[in-house]
Design a protein around this motif. Structure first.
Motif, PDB file in Angstrom:
ATOM      1  N   ILE A  46     -13.057  -4.879   6.561  1.00 10.54           N
ATOM      2  CA  ILE A  46     -11.622  -5.024   6.812  1.00 10.54           C
ATOM      3  C   ILE A  46     -10.969  -5.378   5.482  1.00 10.54           C
ATOM      4  N   VAL A  47     -10.021  -4.555   5.063  1.00 13.86           N
ATOM      5  CA  VAL A  47      -9.381  -4.705   3.754  1.00 13.86           C
ATOM      6  C   VAL A  47      -7.895  -4.980   3.943  1.00 13.86           C
ATOM      7  N   VAL A  48      -7.419  -6.031   3.326  1.00 14.48           N
ATOM      8  CA  VAL A  48      -5.986  -6.337   3.325  1.00 14.48           C
ATOM      9  C   VAL A  48      -5.438  -5.906   1.963  1.00 14.48           C
ATOM     10  N   ASP A  49      -4.742  -4.806   1.948  1.00 16.82           N
ATOM     11  CA  ASP A  49      -4.196  -4.250   0.705  1.00 16.82           C
ATOM     12  C   ASP A  49      -3.238  -3.132   1.086  1.00 16.82           C
ATOM     13  N   TRP A  50      -2.365  -2.770   0.142  1.00  8.56           N
ATOM     14  CA  TRP A  50      -1.540  -1.592   0.365  1.00  8.56           C
ATOM     15  C   TRP A  50      -2.460  -0.374   0.441  1.00  8.56           C
ATOM     16  N   PRO A  51      -2.311   0.450   1.492  1.00 11.28           N
ATOM     17  CA  PRO A  51      -3.255   1.549   1.708  1.00 11.28           C
ATOM     18  C   PRO A  51      -3.437   2.477   0.518  1.00 11.28           C
ATOM     19  N   HIS A  52      -2.346   2.892  -0.128  1.00 13.12           N
ATOM     20  CA  HIS A  52      -2.489   3.842  -1.236  1.00 13.12           C
ATOM     21  C   HIS A  52      -3.200   3.201  -2.427  1.00 13.12           C
ATOM     22  N   TYR A 108      -5.473   0.755  -2.231  1.00 13.33           N
ATOM     23  CA  TYR A 108      -6.896   0.647  -1.890  1.00 13.33           C
ATOM     24  C   TYR A 108      -7.593   1.996  -1.999  1.00 13.33           C
ATOM     25  N   LEU A 109      -6.956   3.054  -1.513  1.00 16.34           N
ATOM     26  CA  LEU A 109      -7.591   4.370  -1.540  1.00 16.34           C
ATOM     27  C   LEU A 109      -7.841   4.840  -2.964  1.00 16.34           C
ATOM     28  N   ARG A 110      -6.923   4.508  -3.869  1.00 16.37           N
ATOM     29  CA  ARG A 110      -7.134   4.891  -5.275  1.00 16.37           C
ATOM     30  C   ARG A 110      -8.328   4.171  -5.893  1.00 16.37           C
ATOM     31  N   SER A 111      -8.634   2.984  -5.395  1.00 15.93           N
ATOM     32  CA  SER A 111      -9.672   2.166  -6.035  1.00 15.93           C
ATOM     33  C   SER A 111     -11.035   2.261  -5.373  1.00 15.93           C
ATOM     34  N   THR A 112     -11.091   2.737  -4.133  1.00 16.24           N
ATOM     35  CA  THR A 112     -12.364   2.755  -3.420  1.00 16.24           C
ATOM     36  C   THR A 112     -13.088   4.078  -3.609  1.00 16.24           C
ATOM     37  N   GLU A 113     -14.371   4.100  -3.270  1.00 19.33           N
ATOM     38  CA  GLU A 113     -15.207   5.290  -3.464  1.00 19.33           C
ATOM     39  C   GLU A 113     -15.145   6.188  -2.232  1.00 19.33           C
ATOM     40  N   PRO A 154       3.141   7.320   0.461  1.00 16.90           N
ATOM     41  CA  PRO A 154       2.350   7.133  -0.761  1.00 16.90           C
ATOM     42  C   PRO A 154       0.852   7.247  -0.512  1.00 16.90           C
ATOM     43  N   LEU A 155       0.399   6.840   0.666  1.00 14.66           N
ATOM     44  CA  LEU A 155      -1.021   6.957   0.997  1.00 14.66           C
ATOM     45  C   LEU A 155      -1.449   8.414   1.087  1.00 14.66           C
ATOM     46  N   LEU A 156      -0.681   9.225   1.814  1.00 15.42           N
ATOM     47  CA  LEU A 156      -1.050  10.632   1.980  1.00 15.42           C
ATOM     48  C   LEU A 156      -0.940  11.402   0.668  1.00 15.42           C
ATOM     49  N   LYS A 157      -0.037  11.003  -0.197  1.00 15.36           N
ATOM     50  CA  LYS A 157       0.048  11.655  -1.502  1.00 15.36           C
ATOM     51  C   LYS A 157      -1.255  11.483  -2.271  1.00 15.36           C
ATOM     52  N   VAL A 158      -1.848  10.295  -2.182  1.00 17.06           N
ATOM     53  CA  VAL A 158      -3.160  10.055  -2.814  1.00 17.06           C
ATOM     54  C   VAL A 158      -4.260  10.795  -2.048  1.00 17.06           C
TER      55      VAL A 158
END
Length: 378
Positions: free
Chosen positions: A250-256, A258-263, A282-286
């Protein structure tokens, strides 16, 4: 045999002798993929399945026979149109089963123990065995690690082990289970030996964005399908372990962010349930710029049209937008969070396996598509 890794590892630890039958090849419509296994110990206890019930009795007897004579054998089971109760696959498929006794031979037990331990730890590895070739080579096993090193041996020339390790390593890199042909002397000329390589890789990721009730249901379904499930939401009051007890993370962060930083990789599925433009645009753009398996977003058709407009304004091109599955899920008439989760999971499975999503009743296409099962990772 990795599908029954826990039980088999326990049997090895307890010193039990057993025989394990593994599906090494599938043709036509068959219920289990290559790598599925059934094992029988000296007491007659059986675990696992190789056919969903079609040939289990016959394979059980083969395991018992292998325990008695110590011989490794490969048997083919196919469709019987003369007697529906004959030994065969009434679904019309053909499967090849390799039956291997695991008695007191310390090297084989040690290699299998290492392979099963890796599976249970979630560590990658590939197990190679000869399924077609001289009888004296049918009992060997070779465990290949991601760095190219290996344990055990196939019982032939050193060059054969090296070639087998290289071939198994290539399949491991691709996350695939399948067969390869090599020569007995270790050269790459086909026609001499056939190796069956079963790979174990970490489970694919499902990242669910948006800590809502629908997400809780999707987490449960994702875990059932074998995904490593992460829930991400920027709001700590909603993204809690109490609400998502079955999630792996469970991650508390702005979705976009987090997605940029995770594998992520080509097996990752991204499910956007935020239903809020400030989060999902912004999430879907990433997300649409990543080489992942699936990107889906929840919302009505009106929401989807507005979301597409915002994404275009944010610079997302038409080619990237075509990858977006929105509204997410298949048309099942779903209403509840649980029904919606099944709808979403059904679309993910259809995309992964090449399915159409239409009812099988009255459809003349094959139920099991050739080549799909062999390419799936465990």
């Amino acid at each position: 045999m990795f599908d029954i890794a826990g039980e088999l590892h326990r049997w090895l630890t307890e010193g039990r002798e057993f025989a394990v039958a593994t599906v090494v090849s599938v043709g036509g419509s068959a219920p289990r993929d290559p790598g599925a296994a059934l094992a029988v110990d000296r007491d007659g206890t059986a675990i696992g399945s190789v056919s969903g019930g079609c040939v289990e009795g016959a394979v059980y007897e083969l395991c018992a026979q292998a325990l008695e004579d110590g011989e490794t054998r490969v048997e083919r089971f196919g469709y019987s149109d003369e007697d529906a109760f004959a030994v065969g696959l009434t679904c019309g498929g053909i499967i090849d089963i390799m039956v291997t006794p695991v008695g007191g031979r310390a090297p084989v037990r040690q290699v299998l123990s290492s392979a099963l331990s890796a599976v249970l730890r979630g560590a990658p590895g590939a197990l190679a065995r000869v399924v077609e070739g001289p009888p004296e080579l049918l009992g060997g096993v070779l465990l290949v690690h991601p760095d190219g090193s290996y344990e055990g041996g196939l019982g032939g020339a050193v060059e054969l082990d090296r070639t087998a390790a290289a071939e198994a390593g290539a399949l491991l890199d691709a996350g695939r289970t399948g067969s390869v042909a090599v020569a007995e002397d270790g050269s790459y000329c086909p026609g001499g030996l056939t190796l069956f390589v079963q790979t174990s890789v970490p489970p694919p990721r499902m990242i669910v964005f948006g800590a809502i009730d629908f997400a809780a249901a999707l987490v449960r379904v994702g875990k059932f399908l074998g995904y490593h499930v992460t829930v991400c939401d920027a709001r700590p009051v909603f993204a809690t372990a109490a609400r998502f007890a079955e999630a792996d993370e469970i991650v508390v962060d702005w979705p976009h962010r987090y997605l940029r930083s995770t594998e992520t990789d080509t097996r990752t599925v991204l499910c956007v349930l935020t239903h809020d433009a400030k989060f999902d645009v912004p999430l879907l753009k990433v997300a649409l710029g990543l080489p992942v398996a699936f990107v889906g977003a929840m919302g009505s058709r009106r929401t989807h049209a507005d979301r597409e407009r915002r994404l275009r304004e944010a610079g997302v091109g038409e080619r990237a937008l075509a990858r977006l599955r929105s509204p997410i899920g298949l048309d099942l008439g779903a209403r509840t969070p649980e029904e919606t989760a099944i709808s979403i999971a059904a679309e993910i499975v259809a995309g992964r396996r090449g399915g159409t999503g239409v009812p099988l009743t009255g459809v003349g296409t094959p139920i099991h598509r050739e080549g799909q099962a062999a390419s799936a990772a465990a």
